[in-house]
Design an enzyme around this catalytic site. Structure first.
Site, PDB file in Angstrom:
ATOM      1  N   ARG A   1     -64.759  -4.201 -27.873  1.00  0.00           N
ATOM      2  CA  ARG A   1     -64.404  -5.629 -27.782  1.00  0.00           C
ATOM      3  C   ARG A   1     -64.789  -6.301 -29.099  1.00  0.00           C
ATOM      4  O   ARG A   1     -65.916  -6.766 -29.255  1.00  0.00           O
ATOM      5  CB  ARG A   1     -65.129  -6.289 -26.612  1.00  0.00           C
ATOM      6  CG  ARG A   1     -64.636  -5.831 -25.244  1.00  0.00           C
ATOM      7  CD  ARG A   1     -65.348  -6.577 -24.136  1.00  0.00           C
ATOM      8  NE  ARG A   1     -64.668  -6.486 -22.854  1.00  0.00           N
ATOM      9  CZ  ARG A   1     -65.029  -5.689 -21.854  1.00  0.00           C
ATOM     10  NH1 ARG A   1     -66.074  -4.904 -21.985  1.00  0.00           N
ATOM     11  NH2 ARG A   1     -64.344  -5.682 -20.723  1.00  0.00           N
TER      12      ARG A   1
ATOM     13  N   ARG B   1     -60.632 -15.650 -13.319  1.00  0.00           N
ATOM     14  CA  ARG B   1     -61.775 -14.735 -13.299  1.00  0.00           C
ATOM     15  C   ARG B   1     -63.094 -15.425 -13.605  1.00  0.00           C
ATOM     16  O   ARG B   1     -64.158 -14.868 -13.378  1.00  0.00           O
ATOM     17  CB  ARG B   1     -61.543 -13.562 -14.272  1.00  0.00           C
ATOM     18  CG  ARG B   1     -61.445 -13.976 -15.717  1.00  0.00           C
ATOM     19  CD  ARG B   1     -60.972 -12.826 -16.606  1.00  0.00           C
ATOM     20  NE  ARG B   1     -62.058 -11.976 -17.067  1.00  0.00           N
ATOM     21  CZ  ARG B   1     -61.901 -10.996 -17.947  1.00  0.00           C
ATOM     22  NH1 ARG B   1     -60.706 -10.723 -18.438  1.00  0.00           N
ATOM     23  NH2 ARG B   1     -62.921 -10.268 -18.323  1.00  0.00           N
TER      24      ARG B   1
ATOM     25  N   CYS C   1     -59.346   0.623 -18.730  1.00  0.00           N
ATOM     26  CA  CYS C   1     -60.614   0.165 -19.305  1.00  0.00           C
ATOM     27  C   CYS C   1     -61.188  -1.072 -18.621  1.00  0.00           C
ATOM     28  O   CYS C   1     -62.214  -1.595 -19.033  1.00  0.00           O
ATOM     29  CB  CYS C   1     -60.465  -0.106 -20.805  1.00  0.00           C
ATOM     30  SG  CYS C   1     -59.352  -1.460 -21.177  1.00  0.00           S
TER      31      CYS C   1
ATOM     32  N   ASN D   1     -59.137  -6.228 -15.356  1.00  0.00           N
ATOM     33  CA  ASN D   1     -59.785  -7.525 -15.098  1.00  0.00           C
ATOM     34  C   ASN D   1     -58.762  -8.650 -15.219  1.00  0.00           C
ATOM     35  O   ASN D   1     -58.588  -9.467 -14.312  1.00  0.00           O
ATOM     36  CB  ASN D   1     -60.927  -7.770 -16.088  1.00  0.00           C
ATOM     37  CG  ASN D   1     -61.909  -6.625 -16.116  1.00  0.00           C
ATOM     38  OD1 ASN D   1     -61.949  -5.821 -15.190  1.00  0.00           O
ATOM     39  ND2 ASN D   1     -62.701  -6.536 -17.159  1.00  0.00           N
TER      40      ASN D   1
ATOM     41  N   HIS E   1     -67.149 -13.209 -19.171  1.00  0.00           N
ATOM     42  CA  HIS E   1     -67.632 -12.430 -20.296  1.00  0.00           C
ATOM     43  C   HIS E   1     -69.129 -12.151 -20.234  1.00  0.00           C
ATOM     44  O   HIS E   1     -69.588 -11.105 -20.652  1.00  0.00           O
ATOM     45  CB  HIS E   1     -67.249 -13.121 -21.596  1.00  0.00           C
ATOM     46  CG  HIS E   1     -66.646 -12.167 -22.560  1.00  0.00           C
ATOM     47  ND1 HIS E   1     -65.551 -11.408 -22.244  1.00  0.00           N
ATOM     48  CD2 HIS E   1     -67.020 -11.790 -23.794  1.00  0.00           C
ATOM     49  CE1 HIS E   1     -65.265 -10.627 -23.257  1.00  0.00           C
ATOM     50  NE2 HIS E   1     -66.145 -10.833 -24.213  1.00  0.00           N
TER      51      HIS E   1
HETATM   52  C1  PEP Z   1     -59.563  -6.461 -18.958  1.00  0.00           C
HETATM   53  O1  PEP Z   1     -58.982  -7.545 -19.014  1.00  0.00           O
HETATM   54  O2  PEP Z   1     -59.507  -5.711 -17.970  1.00  0.00           O
HETATM   55  C2  PEP Z   1     -60.372  -5.976 -20.082  1.00  0.00           C
HETATM   56  C3  PEP Z   1     -60.843  -4.750 -20.086  1.00  0.00           C
HETATM   57  O3  PEP Z   1     -60.639  -6.823 -21.087  1.00  0.00           O
HETATM   58  P1  PEP Z   1     -61.670  -8.063 -21.014  1.00  0.00           P
HETATM   59  O4  PEP Z   1     -62.492  -7.897 -19.767  1.00  0.00           O
HETATM   60  O5  PEP Z   1     -62.452  -8.008 -22.249  1.00  0.00           O
HETATM   61  O6  PEP Z   1     -60.742  -9.228 -20.947  1.00  0.00           O
HETATM   62 MG    MG Z   2     -58.684  -8.671 -20.838  1.00  0.00          MG
END
Ligand code: PEP
Ligand code: MG
Length: 761
Positions: free
Chosen positions: A471, A639, A676, A628, A365
């Site tokens: 977000r 991640r 996104c 992501n 994040h």
């Molecule tokens: C994702 O998971 O690709 C996403 C856009 O949301 P976040 O990165 O906020 O989990």
């Molecule tokens: Mg996500």
């Protein structure tokens, strides 16, 4: 064996607590010698086929840096070549033996060594030697192999400074130029002074930090103690009439302890050893706490709490005096274990030059946040030991590395790079009002990812045609507790109004996993697979209802609201949400608030959603692919884990296939579709997304101009051809280099030159 295993745990915990890489590596070498009761323990490091002695306990000090062995030469070279341990009863009789006069090694006969390997690559050899001829036992062999494996798991930079002799520079008090590798968090380059985020207000969270200025640390400790004594005195006076004798006693105990030479002496000794005042205080308080916790008497045991409390009072005073005084004109680089949104919000965006996070990865994040703010960020750099408050530092987000105390020549080079970076942004500015249209006439919608009010303006000035991902956890993260409906309404309304009727995809609260809330910790063994996103909000329906109502109210008279549900893996989750949405709409109608029913969609980020899309027809209007989390779950790569994050790539064939299936399922079922996640901001993957039929891309505002430039310079038909061609590759790197070559061929090579302007059309 038990003894050695026990010692191993001790060795590892001591090493992890070491305040610098030098101390860590040096400490391991001397501990191994002591624990195994041998004459020598040495560490050799590999550098291009040559093994150099970099640390020893037992050999002549002058041999450090002087003993060098080629791969295969001598016993050490043999271990390096075979990557296998060697246990020799009498070294001098071994055919590969090679002697080094003056090293003192000739007195030792028994030899045991093991290779140190990091990420599959040999980095060194760890050796122990003893005078008496003997074969080392199996237990000893397994001990040395385990220590070598532990060394292999350390950051290679820990060894680098042994090799560079930075330790010596540090001792001489010169500023140490250090290049530390991490991973790319957000691209760009920034230069500023280090502000270390000490990890909150609890003394026990303070990490080990060293000081170059022992006198200054002693002074600030003295000042903090005096200030707390004053506080105690005035506190006691104020309450004098109202407190009982036993409460008054607590004040006395505090005062006595602070004035005792035993406690203060402990802190002072630690500072004199080179620790910062907060680190020395934490160590002293921990030592006291251990003593109290070991007491049998429950009353005395509970007094440990008083020590902790007192420690925190002194720490609060230390923080006041230790705060770095930086004028508003000076740029700062925030350094912390994890840099939270609240840390970032404490500074005006214009003053921030970059973010360095000791933990985390490109998709964590903090990285996402840095991208949103256009700040260069480097993640996963390891330990705080190297970073000193106020030092000058370069954050190179392109390379994923930082340079501490750069020499003037290096500084100049990077200043030049920042200058070109700005020139490039200005060039891109020319595209602002031009449509994102491929050369064969396909119109692509470019939207912004956001979550902070401070990146609304960059979004609009970069030409965003709406918000593709709001977000909503961001305002929750900057708050001290769950924000009320009115507080949320205020923030959401500002967003909706700023985008005046353009589409705004507001994602409902997505906490858990990599997005913890400071005031609502969730302890789980496996948070990425746990209570997160819509699973959390459906269980907390009152919180959820508050948020839904706030979002609906924010759209009153503006329109454009799309509600996006994160982490959906069951149709039932959508059904439950729709019941709540109906109820919220009815409530507002009753209250006389007129709103349009929002469009509803799901994030496609749990792979299971791929099979559910046909079942969602009639329930949702759109799907937004979060690449992501989708990559995280398809590839089983956390991640936020810097150890494995380099293995993650959304150009992996399995991710490409999954994305394509979701695109096809959504479009064939009449749903709108957008992407996104980071895939939407990567020029290489954008080629593939266009080929699949994606027409809406959402990304951090600062990425929009570059992607617009790409879109305007390629055709959909050529991109379809590329999608076909990458099918022949199994490795993400092969796919990436194929797509890079394609983009360069289209005249877009400027993208790959950091900060370099190109002819933009
Ligand atoms: C994702 O998971 O690709 C996403 C856009 O949301 P976040 O990165 O906020 O989990
Ligand atoms: Mg996500």
């Amino acid at each position: 064996m038990n003894n050695l295993i026990h010692s191993l745990q001790h060795l590892v915990s001591e090493a992890s607590a070491a305040s610098s890489p030098q101390k860590r590596v040096g400490g391991i070498v001397s501990q191994v010698k002591a624990l195994m009761d041998v004459g020598v323990c040495s560490l050799y490091l590999a550098d291009a086929e040559v093994m150099t002695l970099v640390a020893t306990e037992g050999l002549n000090e002058a041999s450090v840096g002087a003993i060098k062995l080629r791969m295969g030469e001598g016993l050490v070279g043999r271990i390096a070549k075979t990557q296998h341990p060697l246990n020799v009863e009498c070294a001098s009789q071994h055919p590969a033996y090679r002697s080094f006069p003056d090293s003192g090694e000739e007195q030792f006969e028994a030899f045991l060594g093991a290779p140190v390997v990091h990420g599959g690559v040999l980095v060194g050899v760890l050796v122990v030697e003893q005078r008496t001829r003997r074969k080392f036992s199996q237990e000893e062999e397994s001990f040395i192999t385990t220590v070598a494996a532990y060394l292999g798991d350390l950051d290679p930079d820990d060894f680098q400074c042994q090799r560079d002799g930075d330790l010596m520079n540090g001792l001489r008090g010169k500023p140490v130029v250090r290049r530390i590798r991490g991973v790319q968090g957000a691209s760009g380059v920034g230069i500023g002074r280090i502000v270390i985020l000490t990890g909150g207000t609890d003394l026990m969270d303070v990490t080990d930090t060293e000081t170059d200025d022992i006198q200054a640390e002693l002074k600030s400790f003295g000042r903090a103690v005096r200030a707390v004594l004053d506080d105690l005195h005035s506190g006691q006076q104020k309450l004098a009439k109202n407190i009982s004798a036993d409460v008054a006693e607590v004040f006395d105990v505090y005062r006595m302890l602070l004035q005792s030479s035993e406690f203060s002496g402990l802190v002072i000794r630690r500072i004199q050893e080179g620790n910062s005042a907060p680190a020395a205080l934490r160590a002293a308080v921990s030592e006291y706490l251990e003593k109290f916790e070991a007491m049998e008497d429950p009353y005395l045991r509970s007094r440990g709490e008083d020590i902790r409390n007192l420690g925190n009072r002194v720490y609060a005073r230390l923080r006041e005096s230790g705060e770095l005084k930086i004028s508003e004109e000076e740029k700062v680089v925030l350094v912390g274990t994890i840099v939270s949104i609240a840390d970032i919000a404490a500074y005006p965006t214009a003053q921030l030059a970059g973010i360095i996070s000791l933990e985390g990865s490109a998709l964590s994040h903090t990285a996402v946040l840095s991208k949103a703010l256009g700040l260069p960020a480097v993640m996963g750099v390891g330990h705080l030991g190297e970073f000193k408050q106020g030092q000058l530092i370069i954050v190179d987000g392109h390379q994923g590395e930082v340079i501490i105390s750069p020499p003037p020549t290096v500084l100049k080079e990077f200043e030049q790079l920042i200058y070109s970076q700005q020139a490039r942004l200005e060039q891109f500015g020319k595209l602002r009002d031009l449509p994102a249209e491929t050369s064969d006439g396909l119109r692509i919608n470019l939207l912004a990812n956001t979550g902070l009010l401070s990146d609304i303006t960059p979004g609009l000035s970069c030409g965003a045609e709406g918000i593709g991902l709001y977000r909503s956890e961001m305002p929750f993260m900057t708050s001290k507790s769950f924000p009320s409906e009115d507080e949320q309404h205020l923030v959401y309304r500002a967003v909706m109004e700023a985008y005046g009727g353009m589409p705004v995809y507001m994602r409902t609260l997505d906490i858990g996993g990599d997005k913890p809330l400071p005031y609502y910790p969730i302890e789980e063994d496996n948070p990425a697979l746990g209570w997160r996103g819509v699973r959390f909000t459906l269980d907390h329906s009152a919180l959820f209802m508050t948020q839904i109502r706030a979002m609906l109210r924010a759209s009153e008279g503006v329109g454009g609201l799309h509600i996006l549900l994160p982490m959906v893996s069951l149709v039932a989750e959508v059904d439950s949400f729709l019941v709540m949405l109906d109820s919220a709409c009815a409530q507002l109608e009753e209250e006389g608030i007129v709103i349009e029913r929002p469009r509803v969609g799901v994030m496609a980020e749990v792979p299971a959603i791929t099979s559910l899309i046909p079942f969602l027809v009639g329930k949702i209007d759109f799907v937004s692919i979060g690449t992501n989390d989708l990559s995280q779950y398809v590839l089983a790569i956390d991640r936020s884990n810097a150890r494995v994050t380099h293995l993650s790539d959304h150009l992996h064939p399995a991710v490409i296939d999954t994305v394509e299936k979701i695109v096809m399922a959504s479009l064939s079922n009449g749903m709108d579709l957008s992407v996104c996640g980071e895939m939407a901001a990567d020029p290489c993957s954008v080629v593939l997304l266009l080929a699949m039929g994606v027409e809406t891309l959402s990304m951090a505002a600062y990425g929009i101009p570059e992607i617009k430039w790409v879109v305007r310079n390629i055709s959909r038909s050529a991109s379809r051809e590329q999608l076909k061609q990458v099918r022949k590759y199994h490795h993400p790197e092969q796919i990436r280099s194929h797509l890079r070559a394609f983009l360069i061929d289209q005249g877009l090579g400027g993208i790959f030159e950091p900060g370099m302007g190109a002819m933009i059309t």
